[in-house]
Structure formats: structure tokens, C-alpha cells
Enzyme design. Sequence first.
Site, PDB file in Angstrom:
ATOM      1  N   SER A  65       0.824  -1.216   0.000  1.00  0.00           N
ATOM      2  CA  SER A  65       0.000   0.000   0.000  1.00  0.00           C
ATOM      3  C   SER A  65       0.855   1.263   0.000  1.00  0.00           C
ATOM      4  O   SER A  65       0.464   2.288  -0.565  1.00  0.00           O
ATOM      5  CB  SER A  65      -0.933   0.006   1.210  1.00  0.00           C
ATOM      6  OG  SER A  65      -1.892  -1.007   1.062  1.00  0.00           O
ATOM      7  N   PHE A  66       2.011   1.189   0.650  1.00  0.00           N
ATOM      8  CA  PHE A  66       2.867   2.385   0.696  1.00  0.00           C
ATOM      9  C   PHE A  66       3.283   2.809  -0.707  1.00  0.00           C
ATOM     10  O   PHE A  66       3.507   4.010  -0.951  1.00  0.00           O
ATOM     11  CB  PHE A  66       4.103   2.114   1.559  1.00  0.00           C
ATOM     12  CG  PHE A  66       4.771   3.368   2.030  1.00  0.00           C
ATOM     13  CD1 PHE A  66       4.224   4.142   3.034  1.00  0.00           C
ATOM     14  CD2 PHE A  66       5.962   3.798   1.452  1.00  0.00           C
ATOM     15  CE1 PHE A  66       4.829   5.321   3.458  1.00  0.00           C
ATOM     16  CE2 PHE A  66       6.590   4.956   1.870  1.00  0.00           C
ATOM     17  CZ  PHE A  66       6.021   5.724   2.878  1.00  0.00           C
ATOM     18  N   GLU A  67       3.380   1.864  -1.627  1.00  0.00           N
ATOM     19  CA  GLU A  67       3.795   2.170  -3.007  1.00  0.00           C
ATOM     20  C   GLU A  67       2.634   2.689  -3.860  1.00  0.00           C
ATOM     21  O   GLU A  67       2.827   3.055  -5.028  1.00  0.00           O
ATOM     22  CB  GLU A  67       4.408   0.929  -3.665  1.00  0.00           C
ATOM     23  CG  GLU A  67       5.806   0.578  -3.189  1.00  0.00           C
ATOM     24  CD  GLU A  67       5.862   0.057  -1.763  1.00  0.00           C
ATOM     25  OE1 GLU A  67       5.041  -0.820  -1.433  1.00  0.00           O
ATOM     26  OE2 GLU A  67       6.690   0.533  -0.975  1.00  0.00           O
ATOM     27  N   VAL A  96      -4.486  -2.591   4.487  1.00  0.00           N
ATOM     28  CA  VAL A  96      -3.507  -2.617   5.570  1.00  0.00           C
ATOM     29  C   VAL A  96      -4.197  -3.203   6.797  1.00  0.00           C
ATOM     30  O   VAL A  96      -5.250  -2.724   7.227  1.00  0.00           O
ATOM     31  CB  VAL A  96      -2.967  -1.203   5.879  1.00  0.00           C
ATOM     32  CG1 VAL A  96      -1.688  -1.318   6.714  1.00  0.00           C
ATOM     33  CG2 VAL A  96      -2.689  -0.427   4.608  1.00  0.00           C
ATOM     34  N   ASP A 100       1.291  -5.998  15.268  1.00  0.00           N
ATOM     35  CA  ASP A 100       1.717  -5.801  16.658  1.00  0.00           C
ATOM     36  C   ASP A 100       2.560  -4.547  16.863  1.00  0.00           C
ATOM     37  O   ASP A 100       2.902  -4.200  17.996  1.00  0.00           O
ATOM     38  CB  ASP A 100       2.548  -7.015  17.115  1.00  0.00           C
ATOM     39  CG  ASP A 100       1.710  -8.281  17.095  1.00  0.00           C
ATOM     40  OD1 ASP A 100       0.480  -8.166  17.291  1.00  0.00           O
ATOM     41  OD2 ASP A 100       2.281  -9.362  16.864  1.00  0.00           O
ATOM     42  N   HIS A 103       3.849   0.003  12.769  1.00  0.00           N
ATOM     43  CA  HIS A 103       4.026   0.050  11.312  1.00  0.00           C
ATOM     44  C   HIS A 103       2.701   0.367  10.600  1.00  0.00           C
ATOM     45  O   HIS A 103       2.666   1.137   9.633  1.00  0.00           O
ATOM     46  CB  HIS A 103       4.563  -1.301  10.834  1.00  0.00           C
ATOM     47  CG  HIS A 103       5.376  -1.206   9.579  1.00  0.00           C
ATOM     48  ND1 HIS A 103       6.619  -0.634   9.524  1.00  0.00           N
ATOM     49  CD2 HIS A 103       5.104  -1.605   8.316  1.00  0.00           C
ATOM     50  CE1 HIS A 103       7.083  -0.686   8.292  1.00  0.00           C
ATOM     51  NE2 HIS A 103       6.184  -1.280   7.538  1.00  0.00           N
TER      52      HIS A 103
HETATM   53  C1  DLZ Z   1       5.466  -3.976   5.542  1.00  0.00           C
HETATM   54  C2  DLZ Z   1       3.995  -4.055   5.404  1.00  0.00           C
HETATM   55  C3  DLZ Z   1       3.204  -4.518   6.463  1.00  0.00           C
HETATM   56  C4  DLZ Z   1       3.784  -4.925   7.789  1.00  0.00           C
HETATM   57  N1  DLZ Z   1       1.877  -4.627   6.355  1.00  0.00           N
HETATM   58  C5  DLZ Z   1       1.285  -4.268   5.190  1.00  0.00           C
HETATM   59  C6  DLZ Z   1      -0.119  -4.359   5.044  1.00  0.00           C
HETATM   60  O1  DLZ Z   1      -0.863  -4.794   5.929  1.00  0.00           O
HETATM   61  N2  DLZ Z   1      -0.647  -3.951   3.859  1.00  0.00           N
HETATM   62  C7  DLZ Z   1       0.103  -3.461   2.827  1.00  0.00           C
HETATM   63  O2  DLZ Z   1      -0.441  -3.085   1.780  1.00  0.00           O
HETATM   64  N3  DLZ Z   1       1.451  -3.381   2.951  1.00  0.00           N
HETATM   65  C8  DLZ Z   1       2.052  -3.788   4.086  1.00  0.00           C
HETATM   66  N4  DLZ Z   1       3.407  -3.707   4.210  1.00  0.00           N
HETATM   67  C9  DLZ Z   1       4.203  -3.308   3.031  1.00  0.00           C
HETATM   68  C10 DLZ Z   1       4.328  -1.771   2.829  1.00  0.00           C
HETATM   69  O3  DLZ Z   1       3.142  -1.225   2.279  1.00  0.00           O
HETATM   70  C11 DLZ Z   1       5.473  -1.480   1.836  1.00  0.00           C
HETATM   71  O4  DLZ Z   1       5.296  -2.268   0.683  1.00  0.00           O
HETATM   72  C12 DLZ Z   1       6.851  -1.793   2.424  1.00  0.00           C
HETATM   73  O5  DLZ Z   1       7.022  -1.110   3.635  1.00  0.00           O
HETATM   74  C13 DLZ Z   1       7.974  -1.393   1.440  1.00  0.00           C
HETATM   75  O6  DLZ Z   1       7.930   0.009   1.176  1.00  0.00           O
END
Ligand code: DLZ
Length: 171
Positions: A65-67, A96, A100, A103
Amino acid sequence: MATKYHNLSDYDPSEIPDASNMRFGIVVAEWNSDITFALRDGAINTLAKFGTPEENITVFHVPGSFELVYGAQQLTKALSFQGLHTVDAVIAIGCVVKGDTPHFDFICEGTTQGIAQLNATQKVPVIYALLTVNTMQQALDRAGGVLGNKGDEGAITAIKMVDFKRKVQYT
Ligand code: DLZ
């Protein structure tokens, strides 16, 4: 927000504009793909229901999701250099799930602020189809479960925003 009073797939079809001449980009996070691919498919089916041809829908996947912010920003730009067409709106799809550590909060906040910023600065609306949930069951409920499909909601919102954009630009 879906609640027992609001199903994400509920809308009045008579109020939805024709989407046959609209182009959409969909950017989908691969994290929690059981959920996000169901949202993606819901969005595509709903766009098709209102007339958008398959060739007018461009789908890209990003790792998480961050991307989505970077992915959506790239899709808001002209894609013609790849032989693709500029899109009228982008639907950003992710899920997302709270873990725990803090993040969850950082990813949710970064993604949400990033998408808000794109909407404030870019010409193409970016639709926020991000599930931010405490449990996987809450995600399932919103990915075609008892509370509907957030992808349907994203598609309806995208169609309405393209219609809005055309009205304010051309009238
Ligand atoms: C790292 C991470 C975690 C712990 N959980 C999720 C999530 O629940 N949903 C999601 O879309 N992405 C998660 N990520 C990945 C981050 O969005 C991202 O891809 C990484 O931190 C790399 O930038």
C-alpha cells in the site's frame, strides 16, 4: 466507511453517469492479495457495468500500500510513451491490516496523506480504495462480504469524479 447502515456496494444505478467514454487506471497493492485482488475485480466489474470497455481500464500492481502513492502518481501522468492512454481517474486499491507494531499507523498515514496530496496537486482524481482494518475478518467483510466491496465503491466514486471533472471543466 462501511457500517451495518452502509453497504459499500449499495448505490442507485440511475444516479451513476455513463462511463463508456471514460478511461481508468487501477493501481493495486499485492500485500494481502486475497483481499486486494477481490477489490480490484469488484472495481473492474463495476466499471464494466456502467459501460467502460475493457481496453479503457489499465491495471498495474505495486508491492504494498505504501507504493500506491508512487504508482498512482505515475498513472496520473500520460502513459502514451508506453502506447497506453492517459487516464481520467486512478483508483488506488490496498489493504492494511493492523499488526503488533506501529508500522500499521505509518503505512496508513503515509498512504493516506500521499493520496490526499495527489488529489490536491494533480489534475487526475485519485480514488482512495484503501482498507485499514484491525482484523482480516473486517477486510473480508469489505471485500465482497457482508459489508459489500470497497472496489465497487471505488469504481462508483471514480465514475462520479470523472463526471464532476468534465462538468466543471466544460460547462
Ligand atoms: C510492511 C507491510 C506490512 C507490515 N503490512 C502491510 C499491510 O498490511 N498492507 C500493505 O499493503 N502493505 C504492508 N506492508 C508493506 C508496505 O506497504 C510497503 O510495501 C513496504 O514497507 C515497502 O515500502
